[in-house]
Scaffold this motif. Sequence first.
Motif, short mmCIF file in Angstrom:
data_model
loop_
_atom_site.label_atom_id
_atom_site.label_comp_id
_atom_site.label_asym_id
_atom_site.label_seq_id
_atom_site.Cartn_x
_atom_site.Cartn_y
_atom_site.Cartn_z
N PRO A 174 0.77 -1.23 0.00
CA PRO A 174 0.00 0.00 0.00
C PRO A 174 0.81 1.30 0.00
CG PRO A 174 0.11 -0.85 2.23
CD PRO A 174 0.83 -1.84 1.36
N LEU A 175 2.08 1.26 0.47
CA LEU A 175 2.79 2.52 0.68
C LEU A 175 3.82 2.85 -0.40
CD1 LEU A 175 3.31 2.49 4.55
CD2 LEU A 175 1.67 3.79 3.21
N GLY A 176 4.28 1.85 -1.11
CA GLY A 176 5.30 2.09 -2.13
C GLY A 176 4.91 3.13 -3.17
N PRO A 177 3.76 2.99 -3.82
CA PRO A 177 3.39 3.95 -4.87
C PRO A 177 3.27 5.39 -4.39
CG PRO A 177 2.14 1.94 -5.14
CD PRO A 177 2.87 1.82 -3.83
N ILE A 178 2.68 5.63 -3.24
CA ILE A 178 2.51 7.01 -2.78
C ILE A 178 3.83 7.61 -2.34
CG2 ILE A 178 1.83 6.33 -0.44
CD1 ILE A 178 0.09 8.83 -0.33
N LEU A 179 4.69 6.83 -1.67
CA LEU A 179 5.95 7.36 -1.17
C LEU A 179 6.99 7.54 -2.27
CD1 LEU A 179 6.43 5.42 2.21
CD2 LEU A 179 5.68 7.78 1.90
N GLU A 235 6.63 6.97 -5.76
CA GLU A 235 6.22 7.43 -7.09
C GLU A 235 5.52 8.79 -7.01
OE1 GLU A 235 3.97 4.29 -9.00
OE2 GLU A 235 5.43 2.79 -8.37
N ASP A 236 4.44 8.86 -6.25
CA ASP A 236 3.68 10.11 -6.17
C ASP A 236 4.48 11.22 -5.50
OD1 ASP A 236 1.76 8.49 -7.23
OD2 ASP A 236 0.51 8.40 -5.43
N LEU A 237 5.19 10.89 -4.42
CA LEU A 237 5.97 11.89 -3.70
C LEU A 237 7.44 11.90 -4.09
CD1 LEU A 237 4.32 11.51 -0.18
CD2 LEU A 237 4.24 13.53 -1.64
N GLY A 238 7.87 10.90 -4.81
CA GLY A 238 9.23 10.89 -5.34
C GLY A 238 10.34 10.72 -4.33
N PHE A 239 10.05 10.13 -3.16
CA PHE A 239 11.10 9.89 -2.18
C PHE A 239 12.08 8.83 -2.70
CE2 PHE A 239 7.80 11.19 1.13
CZ PHE A 239 8.39 12.42 1.38
N THR A 240 13.32 8.91 -2.23
CA THR A 240 14.34 7.91 -2.58
C THR A 240 14.26 6.77 -1.58
OG1 THR A 240 15.81 9.62 -3.46
CG2 THR A 240 16.80 7.49 -2.91
N PRO A 241 14.03 5.54 -2.04
CA PRO A 241 13.92 4.42 -1.09
C PRO A 241 15.24 4.15 -0.39
CG PRO A 241 13.91 3.63 -3.36
CD PRO A 241 13.81 5.12 -3.43
N ALA A 242 15.15 3.78 0.89
CA ALA A 242 16.34 3.44 1.66
C ALA A 242 16.97 2.17 1.11
CB ALA A 242 15.96 3.24 3.13
N ASN A 243 18.21 1.96 1.45
CA ASN A 243 18.95 0.79 1.00
C ASN A 243 18.20 -0.50 1.36
OD1 ASN A 243 21.31 -0.74 0.12
ND2 ASN A 243 21.66 -1.14 2.29
N GLY A 244 17.92 -1.32 0.36
CA GLY A 244 17.24 -2.60 0.60
C GLY A 244 15.75 -2.58 0.36
N VAL A 245 15.12 -1.40 0.32
CA VAL A 245 13.67 -1.33 0.12
C VAL A 245 13.28 -1.85 -1.27
CG1 VAL A 245 11.70 0.26 -0.14
CG2 VAL A 245 13.29 0.51 1.79
N GLU A 246 14.07 -1.48 -2.27
CA GLU A 246 13.75 -1.92 -3.63
C GLU A 246 13.94 -3.42 -3.82
OE1 GLU A 246 14.64 1.41 -6.82
OE2 GLU A 246 16.33 1.28 -5.42
N SER A 247 14.65 -4.05 -2.91
CA SER A 247 14.90 -5.50 -3.01
C SER A 247 13.75 -6.33 -2.44
CB SER A 247 16.20 -5.86 -2.29
OG SER A 247 17.30 -5.16 -2.86
N ILE A 248 12.83 -5.67 -1.74
CA ILE A 248 11.68 -6.40 -1.19
C ILE A 248 10.75 -6.77 -2.34
CG2 ILE A 248 9.66 -6.21 0.32
CD1 ILE A 248 11.30 -4.28 2.06
N ASP A 249 10.61 -8.05 -2.61
CA ASP A 249 9.86 -8.48 -3.79
C ASP A 249 8.39 -8.75 -3.49
OD1 ASP A 249 10.07 -10.75 -2.29
OD2 ASP A 249 11.04 -11.99 -3.83
N LYS A 250 7.93 -8.33 -2.31
CA LYS A 250 6.52 -8.47 -1.94
C LYS A 250 6.02 -7.10 -1.51
CE LYS A 250 8.00 -11.40 1.05
NZ LYS A 250 8.14 -12.33 2.19
N ASN A 251 4.78 -7.05 -1.07
CA ASN A 251 4.23 -5.78 -0.58
C ASN A 251 4.97 -5.31 0.67
OD1 ASN A 251 2.07 -7.55 -1.87
ND2 ASN A 251 1.21 -5.50 -2.11
N TRP A 252 5.40 -6.26 1.47
CA TRP A 252 6.16 -5.95 2.69
C TRP A 252 6.97 -7.16 3.10
CZ3 TRP A 252 0.69 -6.16 3.00
CH2 TRP A 252 0.19 -7.35 3.58
#
Length: 306
Positions: free
Chosen positions: A201-206, A208-225
Amino acid sequence: MKKILFGLFTALSIFTLAACGSNETTENKKNTSEPTTEIEETVAYDKDVASISIFLTGNLQALEIMPVGTTTSDFLPLQEERFPDTKYLGFTKEPDMEALIALQPNEIFIDAEFAEKHGLDKYEAIATTHVINLDEGRWKDHLKSIANLTEREETAEQFIEAYEAKAEEVKVLATEKLGEGTVMAVRVSAKGIRVYGMERPLGPILFEDLGFTPANGVESIDKNWENISKEVLPDFNPDTMFVLVSAVDEGSDVVFEELQNDPIWQSLKAVQNNQVIVVEENPWLDYSAYGNKLALENLEQILLAR
């Protein structure tokens, strides 16, 4: 005499041309004026709609269609102030079918996951049923799909345009207040710690919509959480951290209080920089057009108060 008449004729011609030029200028001004920004009031939807997903309900609300009944999740209960005339139909996992039948809806919108689990034919026997797959595309895609089914395309475009404008405002404010460092979101409960990835639920708004840079390892999570132990938090070590504390699991607030006193937590950059932002599950976990709108407005208020 001829000279006098010629002079009068010349003066009259000049006056006529000037008048025409003035009219033409006025007309051009009318034609080149800015288009009106007024949004026409949406005509009330003429069908009774039931929603088997609180997320779909949020998309319907963005299209100015208030369901006569909706199911919810345990962490997103039906809020009376937001849905004063909407009947509670139980949890989406186990909807109250008798209550749904009693409403006699004209249309039913259901999450594809539960249409498969419950059996689509059960709903189709009650009313025309529309299946929306929330795992395909993003919330804007879901909103547009429902808009096409309800002939609310213009309302959807207006909502998205206003949402994107607000997201840009909040993005600028976030950069001013928080800087341009990395971000992550976690949920703390009595059951443990959950880190959210790039998906709903939080990935797209944080991210994409708000353009924040994900912390190290967040992009490696292959599920919703992903569920983690507190010892793993330093691997992410974000500059800013959004924290949700479960309102469902009893004792979650105590767990969060203990976590804040833990040396591991206190070593995180976000904690040391005073950039831990505690937000509520509702609306932040309400992955819908209207839910995300409320989350943006909530973040704006939080940032303005810093």
